[in-house]
Enzyme design. Sequence first.
Site, PDB file in Angstrom:
ATOM      1  N   CYS A 113      -1.142 -56.037 -34.089  1.00 38.60           N
ATOM      2  CA  CYS A 113      -2.049 -56.798 -34.955  1.00 38.60           C
ATOM      3  C   CYS A 113      -3.501 -56.358 -34.798  1.00 38.60           C
ATOM      4  O   CYS A 113      -3.890 -55.715 -33.814  1.00 38.60           O
ATOM      5  CB  CYS A 113      -1.919 -58.292 -34.684  1.00 38.60           C
TER       6      CYS A 113
ATOM      7  N   CYS B 164      -6.155 -58.152 -34.142  1.00 34.47           N
ATOM      8  CA  CYS B 164      -6.900 -58.726 -33.021  1.00 34.47           C
ATOM      9  C   CYS B 164      -6.568 -58.025 -31.711  1.00 34.47           C
ATOM     10  O   CYS B 164      -7.384 -58.003 -30.786  1.00 34.47           O
ATOM     11  CB  CYS B 164      -6.731 -60.236 -32.929  1.00 34.47           C
TER      12      CYS B 164
END
Length: 137
Positions: free
Chosen positions: A46, A48
């Site tokens: 992802c 993040c």
Amino acid sequence: MYPAQIVIPMKAELTENGFDELLTPDEVDSAIAQEGTTLVMINSVCGCAAGSARPGVVMAVHNAEKKPSHLTTVFAGFDIDAVRKVREHLMPYPPSSPAVALFKDGELVHIIERHQIEGRPANVIAHNLIAAFEEYC
């Protein structure tokens, strides 16, 4: 399961900075049970993880005076059985990826979950970890 060609460069961000991959449940149990402190990064594909978690963890390790005895990583969506075993050690916290956990003598003493990573810059993650290193390492 994610394709290896996507995951390998993301794993390398940590392994090239001294992190050992934990690929099996037995490796997870052995790493966490070690004497001293063990940092476990549950890595992820992802945004993040790429923008905050991995850079923040590396920044913390490179800039902390006190550091964990052992640096380890597993990859969510790829190292399936190893991640499942790490998550057992993180109970009662719900599954989270990315996530960063610090164990001391086999006991969970600090965790940063995805909701604490999302939207925060890498230096905030690094400062959080450095404070935990100061306290527990």
